[in-house]
Write a protein that holds these residues in place. Structure first.
Motif, PDB file in Angstrom:
ATOM      1  N   VAL A  90       0.871  -1.172   0.000  1.00 56.68           N
ATOM      2  CA  VAL A  90       0.000   0.000   0.000  1.00 56.68           C
ATOM      3  C   VAL A  90       0.909   1.223   0.000  1.00 56.68           C
ATOM      4  CG1 VAL A  90      -1.746   1.311   1.259  1.00 56.68           C
ATOM      5  CG2 VAL A  90      -1.820  -1.196   1.282  1.00 56.68           C
ATOM      6  N   TYR A  92       1.180   5.168   0.592  1.00 58.71           N
ATOM      7  CA  TYR A  92       0.532   6.317   1.233  1.00 58.71           C
ATOM      8  C   TYR A  92       1.218   7.594   0.764  1.00 58.71           C
ATOM      9  CZ  TYR A  92      -1.879   3.112   4.407  1.00 58.71           C
ATOM     10  OH  TYR A  92      -2.680   2.131   4.939  1.00 58.71           O
ATOM     11  N   HIS A 107      -3.541   0.813  10.429  1.00 57.80           N
ATOM     12  CA  HIS A 107      -3.132  -0.215   9.471  1.00 57.80           C
ATOM     13  C   HIS A 107      -2.275  -1.293  10.141  1.00 57.80           C
ATOM     14  CE1 HIS A 107      -1.543  -1.076   5.121  1.00 57.80           C
ATOM     15  NE2 HIS A 107      -1.622  -2.183   5.825  1.00 57.80           N
ATOM     16  N   ASP A 115      -7.630   4.351   3.707  1.00 56.39           N
ATOM     17  CA  ASP A 115      -7.919   4.664   2.313  1.00 56.39           C
ATOM     18  C   ASP A 115      -7.741   6.145   1.976  1.00 56.39           C
ATOM     19  OD1 ASP A 115      -8.540   2.064   1.459  1.00 56.39           O
ATOM     20  OD2 ASP A 115     -10.578   2.229   2.220  1.00 56.39           O
ATOM     21  N   GLU A 116      -8.024   7.024   2.907  1.00 53.24           N
ATOM     22  CA  GLU A 116      -7.955   8.457   2.599  1.00 53.24           C
ATOM     23  C   GLU A 116      -6.530   8.950   2.332  1.00 53.24           C
ATOM     24  OE1 GLU A 116      -8.627  10.682   6.682  1.00 53.24           O
ATOM     25  OE2 GLU A 116      -9.607   8.723   6.616  1.00 53.24           O
ATOM     26  N   LYS A 118      -4.091   6.780   0.867  1.00 52.46           N
ATOM     27  CA  LYS A 118      -3.394   5.904  -0.075  1.00 52.46           C
ATOM     28  C   LYS A 118      -3.509   6.398  -1.509  1.00 52.46           C
ATOM     29  CE  LYS A 118      -6.550   2.294  -1.411  1.00 52.46           C
ATOM     30  NZ  LYS A 118      -6.813   0.883  -1.498  1.00 52.46           N
TER      31      LYS A 118
END
Length: 119
Positions: A90, A92, A107, A115-116, A118
């Motif tokens: 992932v 970021y 995480h 999600d906000e 990434k």
């Protein structure tokens, strides 16, 4: 440094720092891009925040915090990648030290991708 206890405290702190960077194939990796563009955007503070939060949450040995050079996402700096032992990654972006600490809590501890932040 005035006492043997202070020297021991410094030694213990450095041992924890080294453990954060120890390569373990079974550890989750947090890799902060630390090229010139990342450093200029605040990546050093992000790297330090990740390291501190990993230590504070008792994740030393489970999570390795390290740095890389440029990963080609200059406009999104500071950037960090979380790579799990199974190879999932992932990325970021636009990080701050506060966001880094939140990523560790949500995480790395909680198991939920943030999600906000990434890519």
């Amino acid at each position: 440094m005035k006492t043997l206890e202070e020297l021991k405290a410094i030694k213990d702190k450095m041992r924890d720092t080294i453990a954060l960077r120890h390569e373990d194939p079974n550890a989750t990796k947090v890799i902060v891009a630390m090229a010139t563009c990342g450093i200029a955007s605040g990546a050093r503070g992000v790297l330090n925040a990740f390291a501190e939060a990993v230590a504070e949450n008792g994740l030393i040995g489970e999570v390795m915090v390290s740095q890389s050079g440029c990963i080609g996402l200059c406009k999104y700096e500071p950037v960090a990648q979380v790579v799990t032992p199974d190879g999932n990654k992932v990325t970021y972006i636009n990080l701050t030290p506060e966001k880094a600490k939140e990523i560790v809590e949500k995480h790395l501890v909680g198991g939920n991708v943030v999600d906000e932040y990434k890519l």
